[in-house]
Write an enzyme that holds these catalytic residues in place. Sequence first.
Site, PDB file in Angstrom:
ATOM      1  N   GLY A   1       0.792  -1.227   0.000  1.00 44.39           N
ATOM      2  CA  GLY A   1       0.000   0.000   0.000  1.00 44.39           C
ATOM      3  C   GLY A   1       0.819   1.269   0.000  1.00 44.39           C
TER       4      GLY A   1
ATOM      5  N   GLY B   1      -0.196   8.220   0.925  1.00 45.26           N
ATOM      6  CA  GLY B   1      -0.050   8.305   2.372  1.00 45.26           C
ATOM      7  C   GLY B   1       1.315   7.965   2.922  1.00 45.26           C
ATOM      8  N   ILE B   2       1.324   7.358   4.106  1.00 46.75           N
ATOM      9  CA  ILE B   2       2.594   7.075   4.771  1.00 46.75           C
ATOM     10  C   ILE B   2       3.367   5.969   4.056  1.00 46.75           C
ATOM     11  CG2 ILE B   2       1.763   7.910   7.002  1.00 46.75           C
ATOM     12  CD1 ILE B   2       1.492   5.027   7.909  1.00 46.75           C
ATOM     13  N   GLY B   3       2.672   5.104   3.337  1.00 40.99           N
ATOM     14  CA  GLY B   3       3.373   4.082   2.569  1.00 40.99           C
ATOM     15  C   GLY B   3       4.206   4.699   1.466  1.00 40.99           C
TER      16      GLY B   3
ATOM     17  N   SER C   1      -2.507   0.867  15.041  1.00 36.25           N
ATOM     18  CA  SER C   1      -3.117   2.157  15.374  1.00 36.25           C
ATOM     19  C   SER C   1      -3.449   2.179  16.854  1.00 36.25           C
ATOM     20  CB  SER C   1      -4.407   2.347  14.563  1.00 36.25           C
ATOM     21  OG  SER C   1      -5.181   3.416  15.075  1.00 36.25           O
TER      22      SER C   1
ATOM     23  N   TYR D   1     -12.651  -1.950  12.900  1.00 37.06           N
ATOM     24  CA  TYR D   1     -11.320  -1.382  12.674  1.00 37.06           C
ATOM     25  C   TYR D   1     -10.428  -1.641  13.880  1.00 37.06           C
ATOM     26  CZ  TYR D   1      -7.639   2.047  11.691  1.00 37.06           C
ATOM     27  OH  TYR D   1      -6.423   2.649  11.456  1.00 37.06           O
TER      28      TYR D   1
END
Length: 320
Positions: A23, A27-29, A156, A182
Amino acid sequence: MPFFSGRCLSTAKLVGKTAVITGCSSGIGKETALDFYKRGARVIMACRDLEKAAAVKAEIEEKCKHVAETGKLVLVKCDLASMKSVRQCAQTILDTEQQIKILVNNAGVMMCPKSYTEDGFEMQFGTNHLAHFLLTMLLLPRIRNSTPARIVTVSSAAHTRYDINFDDLNYKNRSYSPAEAYSQSKLANVLFSKELASKLKEHNIDGIHTYSLHPGVIKTELGRHLDDSLFWGARRLIGIMFMPFLKSPELGAQTTIYCSIDEKCADETGLYYSDCVVKTPARKALNEEYAKKLWEVSMDLVGLKNYNPFTAEDSAPKQN
């Protein structure tokens, strides 16, 4: 911008090392891939949308055209909502990569409406946990032959909010809650990383270290389902509420990068991090019986009940 945000200050180079990131087309990927590429790594970008990933690859290469000793970006198809796709991704990597020094289980979905993966798993549990569990198990024999190596799983702080319902992991018999689902998947991430460290120790395998982490509250596309899951305008409202704490993707990637390459945590394993320091996760995430049960259930669900990744033989491809 948050009042405090940890940063990875390591200047370590990754020349000659292969890193796999799921991924990383946003984003952070994406920021993690950029960082590894700058350090000279061969970065396997395992992404669902190859067209989007190709555009990101070109963007990173253009951005770094004046950087010395950059690495190489390689695209591999990986749809985490399909166990068949995960298996194909793993096989492609095993067929082409001599070694895997870093595996970053980064991709995920957050608080999406009730839906199921191709294999019938609740979307968040299936994508965030089971798919990464399967990918890690299939790549582990190659990682075993690539030590020292690190396996980093992005979790998370949401893992603290709810529990894991082992009797109904896929919400077949209970009311669906996007937030609960989640949280369950993120708790599974922490438990998986902890139990993987324990099992590596049990099998006397040295040189592979595992990490799970909270990247922070980040301004990315991860919250794209909030309007559908909660109410129209929820994404904007939550964005305003969390504005003082929101990190940029570049800052949000720092703990992932820290766990992947920093020398200070090189000998740590099975721990949970936030802002580049060790933090104590929820009590449930420290429950050894939970971790063992989740492992057994996961092995069964992904079809690896009779497979032992700690003893399986590995035949690396011949060098050209």
